[in-house]
Design a protein around this motif. Sequence first.
Motif, mmCIF file in Angstrom:
data_model
loop_
_atom_site.group_PDB
_atom_site.id
_atom_site.type_symbol
_atom_site.label_atom_id
_atom_site.label_comp_id
_atom_site.label_asym_id
_atom_site.label_seq_id
_atom_site.Cartn_x
_atom_site.Cartn_y
_atom_site.Cartn_z
ATOM 1 N N MET A 95 12.998 25.896 46.651
ATOM 2 C CA MET A 95 13.613 24.880 45.803
ATOM 3 C C MET A 95 12.547 24.223 44.951
ATOM 4 S SD MET A 95 16.031 21.638 46.764
ATOM 5 C CE MET A 95 17.507 22.641 46.698
ATOM 6 N N ILE A 96 12.718 24.334 43.627
ATOM 7 C CA ILE A 96 11.792 23.700 42.694
ATOM 8 C C ILE A 96 12.132 22.216 42.625
ATOM 9 C CG2 ILE A 96 10.999 23.621 40.301
ATOM 10 C CD1 ILE A 96 11.934 26.560 40.055
ATOM 11 N N THR A 97 11.138 21.363 42.824
ATOM 12 C CA THR A 97 11.409 19.928 42.835
ATOM 13 C C THR A 97 10.305 19.151 42.146
ATOM 14 O OG1 THR A 97 11.948 18.032 44.236
ATOM 15 C CG2 THR A 97 10.314 19.578 45.085
ATOM 16 N N LEU A 98 10.695 18.048 41.526
ATOM 17 C CA LEU A 98 9.752 17.139 40.878
ATOM 18 C C LEU A 98 9.287 16.121 41.913
ATOM 19 C CD1 LEU A 98 11.767 16.693 37.590
ATOM 20 C CD2 LEU A 98 9.433 17.586 37.704
ATOM 21 N N LEU A 99 8.071 16.264 42.365
ATOM 22 C CA LEU A 99 7.566 15.405 43.425
ATOM 23 C C LEU A 99 7.460 13.949 42.987
ATOM 24 C CD1 LEU A 99 4.757 17.676 44.945
ATOM 25 C CD2 LEU A 99 7.099 17.339 45.760
ATOM 26 N N GLN A 100 7.320 13.715 41.665
ATOM 27 C CA GLN A 100 7.131 12.355 41.180
ATOM 28 C C GLN A 100 8.448 11.604 40.983
ATOM 29 O OE1 GLN A 100 6.610 15.186 39.637
ATOM 30 N NE2 GLN A 100 6.578 15.024 37.404
ATOM 31 N N ARG A 101 9.575 12.223 41.308
ATOM 32 C CA ARG A 101 10.874 11.567 41.159
ATOM 33 C C ARG A 101 11.455 11.252 42.531
ATOM 34 N NH1 ARG A 101 12.692 11.686 35.717
ATOM 35 N NH2 ARG A 101 14.399 10.436 36.583
ATOM 36 N N GLU A 137 17.159 24.763 42.062
ATOM 37 C CA GLU A 137 16.571 23.569 41.471
ATOM 38 C C GLU A 137 17.041 22.363 42.266
ATOM 39 O OE1 GLU A 137 16.036 25.254 36.909
ATOM 40 O OE2 GLU A 137 17.684 23.861 37.341
ATOM 41 N N ASP A 138 16.302 21.262 42.145
ATOM 42 C CA ASP A 138 16.505 20.151 43.083
ATOM 43 C C ASP A 138 17.659 19.216 42.733
ATOM 44 O OD1 ASP A 138 15.463 18.852 40.905
ATOM 45 O OD2 ASP A 138 13.705 18.036 41.924
ATOM 46 N N ASP A 139 18.545 19.643 41.824
ATOM 47 C CA ASP A 139 19.713 18.820 41.515
ATOM 48 C C ASP A 139 21.014 19.491 41.953
ATOM 49 O OD1 ASP A 139 19.613 20.841 39.668
ATOM 50 O OD2 ASP A 139 20.042 19.582 37.924
ATOM 51 N N VAL A 140 20.910 20.483 42.864
ATOM 52 C CA VAL A 140 22.115 21.189 43.291
ATOM 53 C C VAL A 140 22.672 20.600 44.573
ATOM 54 C CG1 VAL A 140 21.381 23.344 42.218
ATOM 55 C CG2 VAL A 140 20.866 22.944 44.628
ATOM 56 N N GLU A 141 23.960 20.805 44.747
ATOM 57 C CA GLU A 141 24.630 20.549 46.012
ATOM 58 C C GLU A 141 25.199 21.882 46.495
ATOM 59 O OE1 GLU A 141 27.549 17.549 45.290
ATOM 60 O OE2 GLU A 141 26.115 15.901 45.447
ATOM 61 N N LEU A 142 24.985 22.189 47.748
ATOM 62 C CA LEU A 142 25.431 23.463 48.306
ATOM 63 C C LEU A 142 26.810 23.306 48.921
ATOM 64 C CD1 LEU A 142 22.105 24.544 50.077
ATOM 65 C CD2 LEU A 142 22.824 24.950 47.702
#
Length: 268
Positions: A1-7, A84-89
């Motif tokens: 999962m690609i994620t923005l660590l600063q958010r 991507e880090d804005d998904v819901e499974l």
Amino acid sequence: MITLLQRPERQAHVAALQRSSPLPLRVFPAITPQCYEDIPSYDRAWRARHFGYDLTLGEIGCLLSHRALWERCVRSNQTMCILEDDVELGEDFAASLAHALAWQGEWDVLRFLAERWDRWRVPVWRLDAEHVLAQYPRPAMGTAAYLLQPQAAQRLLALTEQIRIPVDQVIDRFWAHRLRVRVVEPHPVRIAQSCPSVIAERGWAASHGDARRPLWRRLQRDLRNGADRLLGLLYSLDCLRQAWRCQASAPTSPLRLPGGRPGSPAGG
């Protein structure tokens, strides 16, 4: 999962997914370039000539992040699921993933979500009792959740040695890379409403403000979009023929996709 660590809100969402997911989720810190000079592979002259505006740094960082995982996919020689880090499974995600892996001979890149879900598509394979694999003659768009086979990753890497277009457009140019890009329908994932996009405003208006796009630029855009649409349709003709043959052989039991037109799977 690609994620923005600063958010922080993204990190909270990822942590919740890791707790609730029946499958282990490994985090990959997103690449976040700070200036164009830091990206030697970005073909800025090509963008200026063909579009008249830059990709945003967010778009470039998104492509670089996916590209880094494509490289891992090739090195490991294993199919990779990229999120991507804005998904819901959805509750059916794990089952859809297992069925998709069992039918790897029917796709090269498999999306679990299409951003342009409203576009016409053709069912080409029944995945299970509830889901089919669909071919979109026009770009489905989106890279929120997809499966990728190593040979497909290798081909996408070759096409992105120079960065010119966003990552979803790279994947959607199936007539150029000749990969079978399918979409699972109905989608077993969705975008979390609590995670709005962090990619800055993009396109002509973002770069030029209220300045009207010149006529020659509009013609250039329309010609490019028209050529892409035609090439996508021509590449999809075989899928269309198969779907028509199946529909003709079983006209009383059409398969109707949510939001789409009736058709029948070509296999399964």
